[in-house]
Design a protein around this motif. Structure first.
Motif, PDB file in Angstrom:
ATOM      1  N   ILE A 177       0.888  -1.220   0.197  1.00  0.00           N
ATOM      2  CA  ILE A 177       0.456  -0.188  -0.020  1.00  0.00           C
ATOM      3  C   ILE A 177       0.948   1.540   0.049  1.00  0.00           C
ATOM      4  O   ILE A 177       0.415   2.137  -0.806  1.00  0.00           O
ATOM      5  CB  ILE A 177      -1.067  -0.547   0.712  1.00  0.00           C
ATOM      6  CG1 ILE A 177      -1.688  -0.996   1.229  1.00  0.00           C
ATOM      7  CG2 ILE A 177      -2.020   1.408   1.621  1.00  0.00           C
ATOM      8  CD1 ILE A 177      -2.805  -1.340   2.839  1.00  0.00           C
ATOM      9  N   LEU A 178       1.432   1.041   0.531  1.00  0.00           N
ATOM     10  CA  LEU A 178       2.881   2.185   0.708  1.00  0.00           C
ATOM     11  C   LEU A 178       4.018   2.665  -0.147  1.00  0.00           C
ATOM     12  O   LEU A 178       3.181   3.819  -0.541  1.00  0.00           O
ATOM     13  CB  LEU A 178       4.097   2.188   2.040  1.00  0.00           C
ATOM     14  CG  LEU A 178       5.581   2.979   1.763  1.00  0.00           C
ATOM     15  CD1 LEU A 178       4.618   5.015   2.271  1.00  0.00           C
ATOM     16  CD2 LEU A 178       6.282   2.757   2.856  1.00  0.00           C
ATOM     17  N   ILE A 179       4.302   1.786  -0.942  1.00  0.00           N
ATOM     18  CA  ILE A 179       5.019   1.556  -2.426  1.00  0.00           C
ATOM     19  C   ILE A 179       3.836   2.109  -3.236  1.00  0.00           C
ATOM     20  O   ILE A 179       3.884   3.059  -4.169  1.00  0.00           O
ATOM     21  CB  ILE A 179       5.269   0.620  -3.245  1.00  0.00           C
ATOM     22  CG1 ILE A 179       6.460  -0.196  -1.695  1.00  0.00           C
ATOM     23  CG2 ILE A 179       5.836   0.159  -4.235  1.00  0.00           C
ATOM     24  CD1 ILE A 179       7.353  -1.687  -2.129  1.00  0.00           C
ATOM     25  N   GLY A 180       2.391   1.845  -3.375  1.00  0.00           N
ATOM     26  CA  GLY A 180       1.604   2.051  -4.791  1.00  0.00           C
ATOM     27  C   GLY A 180       1.617   3.743  -4.373  1.00  0.00           C
ATOM     28  O   GLY A 180       1.098   4.550  -5.368  1.00  0.00           O
ATOM     29  N   THR A 181       0.789   4.038  -3.027  1.00  0.00           N
ATOM     30  CA  THR A 181       0.490   5.760  -2.821  1.00  0.00           C
ATOM     31  C   THR A 181       1.926   6.565  -2.735  1.00  0.00           C
ATOM     32  O   THR A 181       1.364   7.603  -3.250  1.00  0.00           O
ATOM     33  CB  THR A 181       0.427   5.672  -1.126  1.00  0.00           C
ATOM     34  OG1 THR A 181      -0.686   4.703  -0.528  1.00  0.00           O
ATOM     35  CG2 THR A 181      -0.272   7.149  -1.004  1.00  0.00           C
ATOM     36  N   SER A 182       3.113   5.834  -2.334  1.00  0.00           N
ATOM     37  CA  SER A 182       3.989   6.345  -2.898  1.00  0.00           C
ATOM     38  C   SER A 182       4.656   7.135  -4.220  1.00  0.00           C
ATOM     39  O   SER A 182       5.424   8.431  -4.661  1.00  0.00           O
ATOM     40  CB  SER A 182       5.124   5.997  -2.244  1.00  0.00           C
ATOM     41  OG  SER A 182       5.320   6.107  -0.406  1.00  0.00           O
ATOM     42  N   LEU A 183       4.517   6.090  -4.979  1.00  0.00           N
ATOM     43  CA  LEU A 183       4.300   6.064  -6.341  1.00  0.00           C
ATOM     44  C   LEU A 183       3.530   7.353  -7.178  1.00  0.00           C
ATOM     45  O   LEU A 183       4.402   7.771  -8.013  1.00  0.00           O
ATOM     46  CB  LEU A 183       4.440   4.740  -6.916  1.00  0.00           C
ATOM     47  CG  LEU A 183       5.665   3.884  -7.169  1.00  0.00           C
ATOM     48  CD1 LEU A 183       5.588   2.799  -7.962  1.00  0.00           C
ATOM     49  CD2 LEU A 183       6.720   4.485  -7.686  1.00  0.00           C
ATOM     50  N   LEU A 184       2.660   7.144  -6.226  1.00  0.00           N
ATOM     51  CA  LEU A 184       0.880   7.989  -6.943  1.00  0.00           C
ATOM     52  C   LEU A 184       1.625   9.654  -6.593  1.00  0.00           C
ATOM     53  O   LEU A 184       1.543  10.391  -7.427  1.00  0.00           O
ATOM     54  CB  LEU A 184      -0.200   7.395  -6.286  1.00  0.00           C
ATOM     55  CG  LEU A 184      -1.202   8.163  -7.221  1.00  0.00           C
ATOM     56  CD1 LEU A 184      -1.327   8.336  -8.350  1.00  0.00           C
ATOM     57  CD2 LEU A 184      -2.866   7.737  -6.587  1.00  0.00           C
TER      58      LEU A 184
END
Length: 789
Positions: free
Chosen positions: A676-683
């Motif tokens: 979840i962190l990776i996806g949110t941070s990438l966004l």
């Protein structure tokens, strides 16, 4: 004579740092819309990472609280009593399975007014009453719980179990009162008589291999978080450098502008800390609503360690300043511009290789230790080695990306736009890819190590689900099976229900504690435990005793205690004498569906000993038609209704050891949070980069560039670094996994499908983030993007 000249007072270094850092903080908050937008992006990126770090520091306290509450209701080491008393409680496990969910619980019967009350209850449920956890109550009241509601309809919910009696808010747990519960003797181990509850003895520590898994799991999950925090503090780097050039124009020297840039990063990190605490508080309150693999935690249990929380609060701002100064080491900021806008000097490779080589230098000496219980290792050395190897990816990837894009040319317009952009700002494009690459490399190494040691912690049960899906057992004292086999056999979806009963007899002579098993069943049932060439009612057979090593001889006498020595009545202590039939034939035993090999005597029903019903152990092996919906659930319901004290076991080929299973569960929790962190941070990173290029995108559209071309160019700008990062991650993950497998003494085997799955998951995540950013991209390509303040 001229007066001596006096020099201007020099500002001390600490005061200069404080002044310039403070000016950077003011620029971050007072730089207009551009300044606070950039600070907000940085704060959100840092805050997400800080929230996950705080959750990580709170996990030990949450796990400890779970164990403490589980121990508080444990009956394993509870004080026992031989006879009923005013303070005794009869208890029996009554665990259920419903749609692959574990519904734990027990039957209780108070034998006196002072019987101990389980934690979380005000009183012991009486006959026909049931105390349930909130999650179980919710399931029973929902349409999904219809089958379970029918199974437990003989008990009405009289109380909701409090938090002190549950391991987590999502736990499915119950206590049911039963007046049929009785303790008929020491042989009836399923029912226990206790006078209180006691915690489990000191838990067994993890062996070296499991410790290695824990170390790898923590490092592999937390490193991507730190990488994303380091990337977040560098949001808005290009616009920031342009402002610093303006400061040089008004007289600031090179050191001053670097310290001002560090102050801006410090402001973003402080905002990130505040947002991180807020995200953590929100996530903590929501934690009680989530259940993963039937594991959950109460919000109150998520208390970060004060020491670790203080470390996070100190490390994040310091890291923000350090990362900013490190990033500006090769940037020459002059009054009329930034040297980085021209062709940049090539990155050096030699120092980048020191990180992975240092990691290998720490791990390779441990490869001969065989961390399998016979040899330990230094956990700090292993953790540092793994961290250096994974951090090495973040150092090597920008160099590889620079070398790759410098050799690319030609192609469609979208491709050329993307390549040119990467040639100018390859470092910025590599930063989001770094976190994904580190996460994928760690996941590959974890998968390899888990696969290598799985055989040591996932053992065969010896059970054969192909012969029987369920085994239903009844404790002694139930006067036989009654109508249980008939009710189970009549259940829709049941293919076969094979009942067997057994009693135990002792040969004449000194009591050495050994017993001879006498198994009674139809010929069909006896074929489940022995190889029978011919069989008819009235036949009997002898098996080689697995303990004594010899079969009983026809005519030998056995003494069967019908009451298992439980009654003080002298009449009840008289054993029933029984003689092995003269026509008993020797046969070869076979494993029953549960994997057990029996010894003793096999009897058809007409030869069963009389008057020993209270001593009978009963089993029913059930096979079902898998095409019938909920066939297993119907059988479990039928068994419980036929006899509430029956226990239904689902047969499985394998089972996991507790420590290994707990680590896998923890990894699942951690991987979900990191994903979840990776996806949110990438966004967030993608949106920040698009925001910086708003005017450029609008200008290209104004000159006639197709929006589809620009959209594809943005996709290529993301795909190239991510693709290269995933390839590097696969190599690093395979290398790290190989070293770890050698450390555990396992042969190196690579599951290429798992490697492909890990890299594919990373690619899919990036594709999803790119897709989510397209609406913002389309909006930024409007002509009004050329307007400026």
């Amino acid at each position: 004579m001229s007066a001596p000249q006096t020099s201007a007072p020099q500002t001390s270094a600490p005061r200069a740092w404080a002044r310039d850092l403070g000016m950077g903080v003011r620029f971050a908050f007072g730089g207009g819309r551009e300044g606070w937008t950039r600070t907000l992006f940085t704060g959100v990126g840092v805050g997400l990472g800080v929230a996950l770090l705080l959750i990580s520091t709170a996990l030990p306290s949450a796990l400890t609280a779970r164990y403490e509450r589980g121990d508080a209701r444990s009956m394993i080491n509870a004080p026992r009593a031989e006879q009923p008393g005013h303070d005794t409680l009869l208890a029996m496990r009554a665990d259920q399975t419903y749609h692959d969910m574990d519904v734990e619980g027990g039957f209780l019967r108070a034998e006196g007014p002072d019987a101990p009350v389980p934690p979380g209850l005000r009183k012991i449920p009486g006959p026909g009453e049931m105390a349930v956890s909130p999650a179980l109550k919710q399931l029973l009241d929902s349409p999904d719980g219809k089958g379970l509601r029918e199974r437990l309809e003989d008990w009405r919910v009289s109380e909701i179990i409090g938090e002190s009696g549950l391991m987590g808010p999502g736990e499915l747990f119950f206590y049911a009162g039963s007046d049929r519960l009785q303790k008929t003797g020491p042989e009836q181990y399923q029912v226990i008589r206790i006078t209180g509850f006691a915690p489990v003895e000191e838990r067994e520590g993890l062996d070296p291999v499991l410790t290695l898994l824990v170390v790898l799991t923590f490092v592999a999950l937390l490193l991507p978080v730190t990488v994303f925090i380091a990337s977040a503090v560098r949001f808005g780097g290009e616009r920031r450098d342009q402002r610093l050039a303006a400061l040089r124009l008004v007289g600031a020297d090179a050191r001053t502008v670097r310290r001002i840039a560090a102050g801006e990063a410090l402001a973003g990190s402080l905002v990130g800390l505040l947002l991180g605490v807020g995200f953590f508080a929100v996530g903590r309150e929501l934690a009680g609503s989530f259940t993963l693999r039937q594991r959950s935690v109460f919000p109150a249990d998520l208390n970060p360690s004060p020491e670790l929380a203080a470390l996070v609060a100190l490390a994040v701002p310091v890291a923000a300043v350090a990362v900013t100064l490190f990033a500006l080491r090769g940037v020459v900021i002059e009054p009329l511009g930034i040297v980085r806008t021209t062709t940049p000097r090539g990155r050096r490779m030699w120092w980048r290789l020191l990180l992975p080589l240092g990691g290998l230098g720490l791990l390779v000496p441990l490869m001969g230790r065989r961390a399998d219980g016979g040899g330990n290792f230094n956990q700090w050395q292993v953790g540092a080695g793994i961290a250096l190897l994974l951090v090495g990816i973040t150092a090597v990837l920008p160099w590889l990306l620079e070398r790759l894009v410098s050799r690319l040319s030609g192609g469609p317009v979208s491709w050329q736009l993307a390549v040119r952009r990467l040639q100018l700002t390859g470092g910025g494009a590599a930063r989001p890819a770094n976190g994904v690459a580190v996460a994928v490399a760690g996941a590959i190494a974890l998968q390899m190590l888990f696969a290598a040691v799985e055989s040591d912690y996932v053992a065969s049960t010896g059970q054969d689900p192909a012969r029987a899906a369920l085994s239903i057992s009844l404790p002694p004292g139930n006067e036989g099976m009654g109508d249980l086999p008939a009710k189970v056999a009549a259940t829709k979806g049941v293919v076969a229900a094979v009942p067997l009963t057994a009693v135990y007899g002792q040969q004449p002579g000194p009591d050495d504690g050994s017993r001879t098993e006498i198994t009674i069943g139809t010929c069909e049932a006896l074929r489940e435990v022995a190889v029978l060439n011919s069989c008819a009612d009235g036949d009997s057979f002898v098996l080689t005793d697995p303990y004594s090593g010899r079969p009983l001889r026809p005519g030998e006498k056995l003494a069967i205690d019908p009451f298992l020595d439980s009654s003080p009545d002298p009449e009840h202590s008289k054993a029933v004498e029984w003689t092995v039939p003269a026509g008993a034939r020797p046969v070869t035993g076979r494993e029953d569906p549960t994997g057990r090999i029996r010894g003793g005597v096999l009897l058809t029903p007409s030869l069963a000993p009389r008057g020993v019903g209270a001593a009978e152990n009963a089993h029913v092996f059930v096979q079902v038609d898998g095409s019938v919906p909920d066939a297993l659930e119907k059988v479990r319901t039928a068994a419980l209704k036929a006899n509430p004290l029956s226990r239904t076991l689902t047969l499985k080929y394998t089972k996991e050891k507790a420590g290994y299973s707990a680590i896998r569960t923890g990894l699942f929790f951690g991987a979900t949070a990191v994903l979840i962190l990776i996806g949110t941070s990438l966004l967030v990173s993608q949106l920040e980069q698009l925001r910086e290029r708003k005017r450029l995108l609008s200008a290209l559209v104004a000159f006639g560039t197709k929006r589809s071309t620009l959209s594809l160019s943005v996709l290529w700008q993301t795909a190239l670094p991510i693709g290269l990062g995933l390839a590097l991650a696969a190599v690093a993950g395979l290398g790290l996994g190989t070293v770890l497998m050698r450390m555990t003494g396992r042969p190196v085997r690579i599951d290429w499908s798992s490697v492909a799955a890990m890299t594919g998951a990373g690619a899919a995540l990036v594709a999803l983030v790119t897709l989510l950013s397209l609406p913002v991209l389309v909006r930024l390509m409007r002509p009004d993007g050329l307007r400026t303040e």
